[in-house]
Design a protein around this motif. Sequence first.
Motif, short mmCIF file in Angstrom:
data_model
loop_
_atom_site.label_atom_id
_atom_site.label_comp_id
_atom_site.label_asym_id
_atom_site.label_seq_id
_atom_site.Cartn_x
_atom_site.Cartn_y
_atom_site.Cartn_z
N PRO A 7 17.51 33.32 37.54
CA PRO A 7 18.95 33.38 37.26
C PRO A 7 19.53 31.98 37.11
CG PRO A 7 18.37 34.89 39.02
CD PRO A 7 17.15 34.06 38.76
N ALA A 8 20.52 31.84 36.24
CA ALA A 8 21.09 30.54 35.90
C ALA A 8 22.58 30.50 36.25
CB ALA A 8 20.90 30.26 34.41
N LEU A 9 22.93 29.54 37.09
CA LEU A 9 24.32 29.30 37.45
C LEU A 9 24.67 27.85 37.12
CD1 LEU A 9 24.53 31.07 40.95
CD2 LEU A 9 25.62 31.81 38.83
N PRO A 10 25.96 27.55 36.85
CA PRO A 10 27.09 28.47 36.82
C PRO A 10 27.12 29.27 35.52
CG PRO A 10 27.84 26.28 36.25
CD PRO A 10 26.39 26.15 36.60
N SER A 11 27.80 30.39 35.54
CA SER A 11 27.99 31.18 34.34
C SER A 11 29.12 30.57 33.50
CB SER A 11 28.32 32.63 34.69
OG SER A 11 29.46 32.69 35.52
N PRO A 12 29.09 30.79 32.19
CA PRO A 12 30.11 30.17 31.32
C PRO A 12 31.48 30.82 31.47
CG PRO A 12 28.52 31.42 30.02
CD PRO A 12 28.05 31.48 31.43
N LEU A 13 32.48 30.06 31.02
CA LEU A 13 33.87 30.51 31.01
C LEU A 13 34.35 30.53 29.57
CD1 LEU A 13 36.07 31.20 33.21
CD2 LEU A 13 36.87 28.85 32.92
N GLU A 14 34.89 31.66 29.13
CA GLU A 14 35.33 31.81 27.74
C GLU A 14 36.78 32.27 27.71
OE1 GLU A 14 32.74 34.63 25.92
OE2 GLU A 14 30.95 33.36 26.11
N GLU A 15 37.55 31.68 26.81
CA GLU A 15 38.94 32.12 26.67
C GLU A 15 39.04 33.21 25.61
OE1 GLU A 15 43.50 30.44 26.32
OE2 GLU A 15 41.82 29.03 26.35
N ILE A 16 39.84 34.21 25.91
CA ILE A 16 40.11 35.29 24.96
C ILE A 16 41.54 35.10 24.43
CG2 ILE A 16 40.56 37.78 24.74
CD1 ILE A 16 37.62 37.19 24.87
N GLU A 163 33.22 27.39 40.74
CA GLU A 163 32.60 27.11 39.44
C GLU A 163 33.62 27.04 38.32
OE1 GLU A 163 28.59 29.76 40.49
OE2 GLU A 163 29.67 30.07 38.61
N ILE A 164 34.82 27.53 38.54
CA ILE A 164 35.84 27.59 37.48
C ILE A 164 36.52 26.23 37.39
CG2 ILE A 164 37.91 28.78 36.66
CD1 ILE A 164 37.00 31.20 38.34
N ASP A 165 36.32 25.55 36.27
CA ASP A 165 36.78 24.17 36.14
C ASP A 165 38.10 24.04 35.39
OD1 ASP A 165 35.91 24.86 33.62
OD2 ASP A 165 34.42 23.24 33.45
N ARG A 166 38.83 25.14 35.26
CA ARG A 166 40.16 25.11 34.65
C ARG A 166 41.17 25.70 35.63
NH1 ARG A 166 38.95 27.56 28.61
NH2 ARG A 166 36.71 27.07 28.62
N PRO A 167 42.40 25.22 35.61
CA PRO A 167 43.41 25.80 36.52
C PRO A 167 43.63 27.28 36.21
CG PRO A 167 44.17 23.73 35.55
CD PRO A 167 42.95 24.12 34.80
N PHE A 168 43.78 28.08 37.26
CA PHE A 168 44.07 29.50 37.07
C PHE A 168 44.88 30.00 38.26
CE2 PHE A 168 40.25 29.52 39.63
CZ PHE A 168 40.38 30.61 40.46
N ASP A 169 45.45 31.18 38.07
CA ASP A 169 46.34 31.76 39.09
C ASP A 169 45.77 33.01 39.74
OD1 ASP A 169 48.71 29.96 38.51
OD2 ASP A 169 48.40 30.88 36.53
N VAL A 170 45.14 33.87 38.93
CA VAL A 170 44.67 35.17 39.41
C VAL A 170 43.21 35.35 39.00
CG1 VAL A 170 45.08 37.66 39.44
CG2 VAL A 170 47.00 36.10 39.06
N LEU A 171 42.38 35.76 39.95
CA LEU A 171 40.97 36.05 39.69
C LEU A 171 40.76 37.55 39.88
CD1 LEU A 171 38.13 34.91 39.12
CD2 LEU A 171 37.87 34.55 41.57
N CYS A 172 40.20 38.20 38.87
CA CYS A 172 40.14 39.67 38.86
C CYS A 172 38.69 40.15 38.74
CB CYS A 172 40.92 40.23 37.68
SG CYS A 172 42.63 39.67 37.60
N CYS A 173 38.43 41.30 39.36
CA CYS A 173 37.12 41.92 39.23
C CYS A 173 37.26 43.43 39.36
CB CYS A 173 36.15 41.40 40.29
SG CYS A 173 36.57 41.88 41.99
N SER A 174 36.28 44.15 38.82
CA SER A 174 36.19 45.57 39.08
C SER A 174 35.62 45.78 40.48
CB SER A 174 35.31 46.25 38.03
OG SER A 174 34.04 45.63 37.98
#
Length: 313
Positions: A7-16, A163-174
């Motif tokens: 397994p490879a970390l960190p996983s990528p971050l993509e903007e939608i 691992e998230i290298d951009r500012p954010f406010d809410v982290l969501c998951c199922s």
Amino acid sequence: MGGFPLPALPSPLEEIADARLGARGVRLLLKRDDLIHRDIPGNKWRKLRGNLDEARRLGHDTLLTFGGAYSNHIRAVAAAGRLFGLRTVGVIRGEEHLPLNPTLRFAVDAGMRLAYLDRTSYRAKTSAAVVERLSAEFGAFYLLPEGGSNALGVRGCAALPAEIDRPFDVLCCSCGTGGTLAGLAAGLAPGQRALGVPVLRGAGFLADDVDALQRAAFGANSGNWTMAYDFHFGGYARSTPELGRFIVDFHDRHGLGLEPVYEAKLLYALFALAEADAFAPGTTVVAVLNAVADGLGPDPRTGPSDDRHTRLY
């Protein structure tokens, strides 16, 4: 390790970029945990990693765990056993059905031994009597809970926010067992919050489970998480034409096939909440994707609505 990739970390971050979110002033980033590993993706690897270390520390060479016949956790544990040279046992809810479905076929091909518990016994699967019976059949083993959600698994998920290298406010998951949400919330910085989207009908009990998992892992409830309970679409592995249309539309707009049991419900919820102004303008939301669909398969607008026909990745 037989040539299988780690397994490879960190996983990528993509903007939608989506005009519907843009109109509400909401920015959406996808944490592509599905890309960690083909057979041990996302939260499955994050939950397993600490447990694998603990099993080795205790001298175990066998992992035993529980799940349904289409459990992605069963699949991941089998893959991890093959990768790291451990014996694995999967205790499956319900009766044996032959031929094996693709999930259980994969598990057996990866070296997992299968056992079955009727649904009454399965509800007591971690009782002393059942565990002793399993020990008599399979010998000593390291016991992994269903879904991998224990204190070690929760701590593994808590590493993700860093691992998230951009500012954010809410982290969501199922949410299925609540372990991922418990860990993600604990790893957040002050001022950030976590949102879980349960995929089960009547999932109010999960709040107590998340609380208990956080207390077991960290000694306290982080108090920075909530859940949106209204996006289960009928319950686990259930769907509706509305959810199917959302999956097709999302694929058409963004080229990504959403896994229907968990992640499609998560993304649907985020778009619906944004439309209802649940996020203040200027909010950056990160959604953790633990799996994606291998193509759209049967037409998701009218396709299968129960777990007998749904492959979990």
